[in-house]
Design a protein around this motif. Structure first.
Motif, short mmCIF file in Angstrom:
data_model
loop_
_atom_site.label_atom_id
_atom_site.label_comp_id
_atom_site.label_asym_id
_atom_site.label_seq_id
_atom_site.Cartn_x
_atom_site.Cartn_y
_atom_site.Cartn_z
N SER A 21 55.16 19.10 71.81
CA SER A 21 54.19 18.83 72.88
C SER A 21 54.38 17.45 73.53
CB SER A 21 52.76 18.94 72.33
OG SER A 21 52.53 17.96 71.34
N SER A 70 51.48 28.33 64.92
CA SER A 70 50.98 29.63 64.46
C SER A 70 51.98 30.36 63.57
CB SER A 70 50.61 30.51 65.66
OG SER A 70 51.77 30.95 66.36
N GLN A 104 59.57 28.79 73.41
CA GLN A 104 58.46 27.90 73.77
C GLN A 104 58.99 26.59 74.37
OE1 GLN A 104 55.05 28.69 73.53
NE2 GLN A 104 55.99 30.70 73.23
N ALA A 127 50.47 24.89 69.82
CA ALA A 127 49.69 25.87 69.06
C ALA A 127 50.51 27.11 68.72
CB ALA A 127 48.44 26.27 69.86
N ASN A 128 51.32 27.56 69.66
CA ASN A 128 52.15 28.75 69.42
C ASN A 128 53.17 28.52 68.32
OD1 ASN A 128 50.81 30.20 71.40
ND2 ASN A 128 52.30 29.71 73.01
N SER A 171 47.84 21.49 79.40
CA SER A 171 47.49 22.77 78.80
C SER A 171 48.73 23.50 78.30
CB SER A 171 46.75 23.64 79.82
OG SER A 171 46.47 24.91 79.29
N THR A 172 49.80 23.42 79.07
CA THR A 172 51.06 24.06 78.66
C THR A 172 51.62 23.39 77.40
OG1 THR A 172 51.54 24.56 80.98
CG2 THR A 172 53.37 24.73 79.43
N SER A 207 49.85 21.79 75.02
CA SER A 207 49.02 22.15 73.87
C SER A 207 49.23 23.61 73.47
CB SER A 207 47.54 21.89 74.16
OG SER A 207 47.09 22.68 75.26
N GLY A 208 49.48 24.46 74.46
CA GLY A 208 49.75 25.86 74.17
C GLY A 208 51.05 26.04 73.40
#
Length: 217
Positions: A64, A47, A17, A43-44, A36-37, A39-40
């Protein structure tokens, strides 16, 4: 509250990531796409540890906010101290996993970097057998089979890395009811020829565990 303990495949996933985000930071001009990248990626990573709270959660979501290559390096270096080792196992315990393999050649356990392992594997050249040890559901299981080099690079079923592969074939321990004494069923998958490559690439254990369960349950 859950403490931060990062297994090898989880660390590799976080690094994946981070590498993806660093590439985006260097190449993406659109601020919304980059946001967006970011925040993704956050989140990944979260998780992997949904119950994590407090300072250790904050430590993970720093991903991030990273900007420079050295920031990403420091982020991963900081997470190194939270990496967990492959569960301890002795030579005697390994021998018990393969009772039918006489004079089993076992690698020098003292020279292994246990933090970089998702599974332990080695090739016994004399016996022409490959051995795999994996902690499944809190207990060690041993799988042995033949590794036939494919003499090419392709995608490994376990780690999805593009590496030198071979066809790993093992005999299933499951037998249908009323099966004849000589019944056997072999299962095969294309696996990294070298275990250290596979462990380096491993980001998810789902495929490997599914294959092992098909062999032993």
């Amino acid at each position: 509250m859950r403490e931060l303990n990062i297994a090898n495949h989880q660390f590799n996933y976080i690094k994946q990531q981070a590498d993806h985000l660093l590439h985006a930071v260097r190449t993406v001009a659109d601020r919304q796409v980059l946001a967006s990248t970011r925040s993704g990626a956050e989140a990944n990573v979260l998780s992997l540890f949904p119950e994590l709270q407090g300072d250790e959660r904050e430590r993970l979501i720093l991903i991030s906010r990273l900007e420079r290559a050295e920031d990403f390096k420091h982020y991963l270096d900081d997470l190194e101290r939270y990496r967990t080792e492959f569960p301890p196992i002795s030579k005697g315990e390994i021998l018990k996993l393969f009772p039918k393999s006489k004079k089993l050649a076992i690698p020098d356990l003292a020279r292994i970097d246990w933090k970089t392992l998702t599974y332990l594997s080695w090739l016994d050249v004399a016996a022409n057998r490959t051995y795999i040890v994996y902690p499944l559901d809190g207990r060690f299981v041993g799988i042995e089979g033949r590794m036939t080099p494919a003499n090419k690079k392709s995608y490994c079923f376990a780690c999805n890395g593009f590496e030198e592969i071979g066809l790993f074939t093992a005999v299933s321990k499951k037998k249908p009811a009323n099966a004849s004494p000589d019944y056997y069923k072999a299962l095969g998958q294309y696996l990294c020829l070298h275990g250290h490559d596979c462990n380096k690439n491993m980001t998810d254990t789902t495929s490997l565990e599914k294959f092992i369960r098909e062999l032993i349950e």
